[in-house]
Design a protein around this motif. Structure first.
Motif, PDB file in Angstrom:
ATOM      1  N   GLN A  75      -0.456   8.079  -2.743  1.00  0.00           N
ATOM      2  CA  GLN A  75       0.177   6.767  -2.972  1.00  0.00           C
ATOM      3  C   GLN A  75       1.626   6.803  -2.527  1.00  0.00           C
ATOM      4  N   LYS A  78       1.445   6.839   1.182  1.00  0.00           N
ATOM      5  CA  LYS A  78       0.714   5.644   1.619  1.00  0.00           C
ATOM      6  C   LYS A  78      -0.389   5.975   2.614  1.00  0.00           C
ATOM      7  N   SER A  79      -0.963   7.145   2.471  1.00  0.00           N
ATOM      8  CA  SER A  79      -1.928   7.550   3.480  1.00  0.00           C
ATOM      9  C   SER A  79      -2.859   8.650   2.978  1.00  0.00           C
ATOM     10  N   ASN A  90      -2.795   2.432  -1.360  1.00  0.00           N
ATOM     11  CA  ASN A  90      -1.749   2.154  -2.351  1.00  0.00           C
ATOM     12  C   ASN A  90      -2.385   2.189  -3.744  1.00  0.00           C
ATOM     13  N   GLU A  91      -1.630   1.696  -4.747  1.00  0.00           N
ATOM     14  CA  GLU A  91      -2.107   1.833  -6.129  1.00  0.00           C
ATOM     15  C   GLU A  91      -3.296   0.921  -6.447  1.00  0.00           C
ATOM     16  N   HIS A  92      -3.679   0.066  -5.518  1.00  0.00           N
ATOM     17  CA  HIS A  92      -4.782  -0.858  -5.790  1.00  0.00           C
ATOM     18  C   HIS A  92      -6.153  -0.314  -5.375  1.00  0.00           C
ATOM     19  N   SER A 130     -10.415   0.959  -0.234  1.00  0.00           N
ATOM     20  CA  SER A 130      -9.638   1.089   1.006  1.00  0.00           C
ATOM     21  C   SER A 130     -10.457   0.747   2.244  1.00  0.00           C
ATOM     22  N   GLU A 172      -6.477  -7.447  -4.212  1.00  0.00           N
ATOM     23  CA  GLU A 172      -5.482  -6.467  -3.742  1.00  0.00           C
ATOM     24  C   GLU A 172      -6.146  -5.358  -2.945  1.00  0.00           C
ATOM     25  N   VAL A 176      -5.925  -4.115   1.294  1.00  0.00           N
ATOM     26  CA  VAL A 176      -5.831  -2.757   1.840  1.00  0.00           C
ATOM     27  C   VAL A 176      -6.946  -2.545   2.873  1.00  0.00           C
TER      28      VAL A 176
END
Ligand code: GLN
Length: 312
Positions: A75, A78-79, A90-92, A130, A172, A176
């Protein structure tokens, strides 16, 4: 302050906090902030941090602090790599796990014959998060069929009559997935659709449905690592009291969305290798197989919808 010193400080802060892979995590954060690979670092470790790196230094300190609060490394960066592709996270969304590569690899080998021959060919990735499952499939199918990208580079990821739908209940998470559709240049074959399981797919049939649904029993979530428990989306983990609620719902509803002979592939928890096949058997599926992951644990269930029509 030297480059070596600040990295060492970061490592120590993480290790003191009990972060398991503290040294490695500190290195990844360092490399990310200072844009240095190992070779460059070894040359510069003893040098004082340059003025132009003051911002990098501040962001390294701030990321170390966040990692100390157990925010997952992926997180922060970001990858996450999955099946050899780079995914934005991300956090979602759940960070793509290596375990889930077993699911993708199973689908690749079992579906090959249909990928090559069946047109139209439609796949649904439920609870996509994701998008890592559906998008890896799209990219690997591209390799199997030899489909070429066009001059623009962002087209023709797969043959035109192939479609992969990525769906999730979380808006969300879908954002992503959309981002990853773009990054992996799968716009022509993949689309993201918001749906509570099959809700948005009334009347649509797929050749293959694949899913890594939430499957952790609610009571066990508190026992997970702080990274997962406190920072990954509950919605992606909580499979109700016994962890099996999504398998029951998918078992009930999937047959209405599969062609005759259509295949269902599900990731399961290591101890769900009896319960999930039972649910699918009771729901009328045949050809049920349980496959193991690299650690030898039950991880994937395949089931076939035989297409026996019963009198209403
Ligand atoms: N395997 C994941 C974990 O251990 C859970 C994935 C899921 O619930 N689908 O956290």
């Amino acid at each position: 302050m030297t480059y070596g010193k600040i990295l060492e400080e970061g490592e120590k802060l993480l290790l003191d906090e009990g972060v398991e892979e503290g040294r490695l995590d500190a290195w990844y954060l360092f490399s990310h902030c200072f844009s240095m690979d190992r070779g460059m670092y070894l040359v510069k470790a003893g040098n004082r941090i340059l003025q132009e790196h003051k911002e990098a230094e501040a962001s390294f300190r701030s990321l170390i602090e966040k990692r100390r609060q157990r925010i997952p490394l992926q997180q922060l960066l970001k990858s996450q790599e999955f099946m050899g592709f780079e995914f934005f996270v991300n956090e979602h969304v759940l960070v793509p796990r290596q375990d889930t590569e077993t699911l993708v690899e199973t689908v690749l080998s079992e579906e090959k014959i249909w990928v090559m021959e069946k047109r139209p060919y439609k796949v649904l990735d439920l609870c996509t998060g994701s998008g890592c499952i559906g998008l890896s499939l799209a990219r690997c199918f591209q390799g199997m069929t030899g489909a070429k990208q066009d001059a623009g580079g962002n087209n023709g990821c797969c043959p035109p009559d192939m479609e992969i739908v990525l769906s999730d209940i979380s808006e969300e998470a879908l954002q992503v997935a959309e981002e990853n559709i773009g990054r992996l240049r799968c716009e022509t074959v993949c689309r993201a659709v918001r749906s509570d399981l099959f809700e948005a797919f009334e009347g649509t049939k797929f050749d293959c449905i694949v899913s890594n649904p939430p499957y952790i029993p609610s009571g066990e979530i508190e026992r997970l690592s702080p990274e997962v428990r406190d920072h990954e989306p509950r919605l992606a983990l909580d499979g109700s009291q016994d962890g099996l609620e999504f398998y029951r719902r998918i078992g009930r509803e999937a047959s209405g969305h599969l062609v005759f002979g259509g295949r269902l592939y599900l990731e399961i928890g290591w101890d769900q290798g009896v319960a999930v096949p039972e649910i699918l058997y009771a729901a009328g599926f045949t050809g049920i197989k349980v496959l193991r992951d690299l650690a030898g644990k039950n991880r994937v269930v395949k089931a076939v919808f035989p297409g026996i029509e019963t009198e209403k």
